[in-house]
Motif scaffolding. Structure first.
Motif, PDB file in Angstrom:
ATOM      1  N   ALA A   1       0.836  -1.293  -0.116  1.00  0.00           N
ATOM      2  CA  ALA A   1       0.053   0.090  -0.233  1.00  0.00           C
ATOM      3  C   ALA A   1       0.901   1.087  -0.064  1.00  0.00           C
ATOM      4  O   ALA A   1       0.670   2.168  -0.754  1.00  0.00           O
ATOM      5  CB  ALA A   1      -1.120  -0.020   1.223  1.00  0.00           C
TER       6      ALA A   1
ATOM      7  N   TYR B   1      -4.564   3.470   4.526  1.00  0.00           N
ATOM      8  CA  TYR B   1      -4.705   2.226   4.286  1.00  0.00           C
ATOM      9  C   TYR B   1      -5.868   1.369   4.608  1.00  0.00           C
ATOM     10  O   TYR B   1      -5.912   1.132   5.828  1.00  0.00           O
ATOM     11  CB  TYR B   1      -3.490   1.383   4.220  1.00  0.00           C
TER      12      TYR B   1
ATOM     13  N   ILE C   1      -6.613   2.293  -0.755  1.00  0.00           N
ATOM     14  CA  ILE C   1      -5.509   3.313  -0.502  1.00  0.00           C
ATOM     15  C   ILE C   1      -6.010   4.762  -0.648  1.00  0.00           C
ATOM     16  O   ILE C   1      -6.694   5.010  -1.496  1.00  0.00           O
ATOM     17  CB  ILE C   1      -4.166   3.154  -0.603  1.00  0.00           C
TER      18      ILE C   1
END
Length: 127
Positions: free
Chosen positions: A25, A38, A53
């Protein structure tokens, strides 16, 4: 005051489940702009087949459509990005803030067929 940054929830599609991690992420966030958050809830409960994200994006740059990921054995995959609540987007230049109807290339070329580099696949389907 000019708008330079905008925050978006971005869905990362076609990523194998084993690669859905905080480290990945962060890498995607750095590639797209600046990672803010995230979303781990939906992945851990198995609700979605994509990573979410939240990223701060410089609106002067074009939106990114995909990223190449190199896996073991030099095998490559491409992940796709979809932007939630995407509005006022130009399908010719890939930037936010205007549509292709008022883009200067469109004005110069008129009704001539132009190649659209971006399409509706950039827009995430609402939950």
């Amino acid at each position: 005051m000019p708008l330079v940054w905008s925050n978006f929830w971005i869905q990362v599609h076609d990523l194998p489940m084993g690669l859905m991690s905080k480290m990945m992420a962060k890498q995607f966030g750095d590639f797209l702009g600046q990672i803010l958050e995230y979303d781990t809830k939906s992945i851990s409960k198995g609700y979605q087949s994509y990573m979410r994200i939240r990223v701060r994006i410089d609106v002067k740059n074009t939106l990114k459509r995909r990223k190449k990921i190199v896996l073991g054995n030099k095998r490559c995959i491409y992940v796709r990005f979809q932007y939630e609540r995407l509005s006022m987007f130009c399908f010719l230049c890939g930037r936010l803030g205007h549509s292709e109807r008022i883009f200067s290339v469109r004005i110069v070329h008129g009704k001539k067929d132009l190649v659209f580099e971006w399409d509706f696949s950039m827009k995430a389907i609402p939950k």
